[in-house]
Design a protein around this motif. Sequence first.
Motif, short mmCIF file in Angstrom:
data_model
loop_
_atom_site.label_atom_id
_atom_site.label_comp_id
_atom_site.label_asym_id
_atom_site.label_seq_id
_atom_site.Cartn_x
_atom_site.Cartn_y
_atom_site.Cartn_z
N UNK A 54 0.84 -1.21 0.00
CA UNK A 54 0.00 0.00 0.00
C UNK A 54 0.88 1.25 0.00
N UNK A 55 1.94 1.25 0.81
CA UNK A 55 2.86 2.39 0.83
C UNK A 55 3.57 2.53 -0.51
N UNK A 56 3.91 1.42 -1.11
CA UNK A 56 4.57 1.41 -2.40
C UNK A 56 3.69 2.03 -3.48
N UNK A 57 2.41 1.71 -3.44
CA UNK A 57 1.47 2.24 -4.44
C UNK A 57 1.32 3.76 -4.31
N UNK A 58 1.51 4.29 -3.12
CA UNK A 58 1.39 5.73 -2.92
C UNK A 58 2.56 6.49 -3.54
N UNK A 59 3.73 5.87 -3.59
CA UNK A 59 4.92 6.57 -4.05
C UNK A 59 5.37 6.19 -5.45
N UNK A 60 4.99 5.02 -5.94
CA UNK A 60 5.43 4.56 -7.25
C UNK A 60 4.26 4.00 -8.05
N UNK A 61 4.43 3.98 -9.36
CA UNK A 61 3.40 3.43 -10.23
C UNK A 61 3.68 1.94 -10.45
N UNK A 62 2.74 1.10 -10.06
CA UNK A 62 2.89 -0.35 -10.20
C UNK A 62 2.42 -0.76 -11.60
N UNK A 63 3.30 -1.48 -12.32
CA UNK A 63 2.97 -1.93 -13.66
C UNK A 63 2.60 -3.41 -13.72
N UNK A 64 3.23 -4.23 -12.90
CA UNK A 64 2.99 -5.67 -13.00
C UNK A 64 3.30 -6.36 -11.69
N UNK A 65 2.61 -7.48 -11.48
CA UNK A 65 2.87 -8.37 -10.34
C UNK A 65 3.04 -9.76 -10.91
N UNK A 66 4.15 -10.41 -10.58
CA UNK A 66 4.43 -11.75 -11.09
C UNK A 66 4.89 -12.65 -9.95
N UNK A 67 4.37 -13.86 -9.93
CA UNK A 67 4.75 -14.83 -8.91
C UNK A 67 5.74 -15.82 -9.51
#
Length: 125
Positions: A54-67
């Motif tokens: 959640x903190x990461x989303x506030x400061x940076x733009x998330x493009x992808x999540x991969x497992x």
Amino acid sequence: MKKGLLLFLLVVSVLLNVYHFGKDYWVGMYTPNEKDQVILSEMVQLVVESEEYQKLMETEKVYAIAASVDRNKGGRYPFHYGVSVRTDRQTYIFYCQDKSCSSMAVGEWTYSRYSEEEPVLPLKE
């Protein structure tokens, strides 16, 4: 003549068996099976719900999540699983904090391709 042919066939057979065993073993180290895929999908949900994400989303733009799974690094279950969150600055890799994997935390970070390249979607011809 027969001994040479038999020796040739024996060598070819051993080499093919070693190749197939090695390929299956090596690919299995990094390829998730069905059980792994279920576990990884639940881990992605834990990452999305985590405070660090959640903190990461506030400061940076998330493009992808991969497992991913990496059985070669020597970690025991569930520590050989990881979830990569790719942003415009870096890629953050989340790991389980304990054996029960009740929460996820950033374990390491690395270069993000999105810091210098455009996102793949929308697909351009």
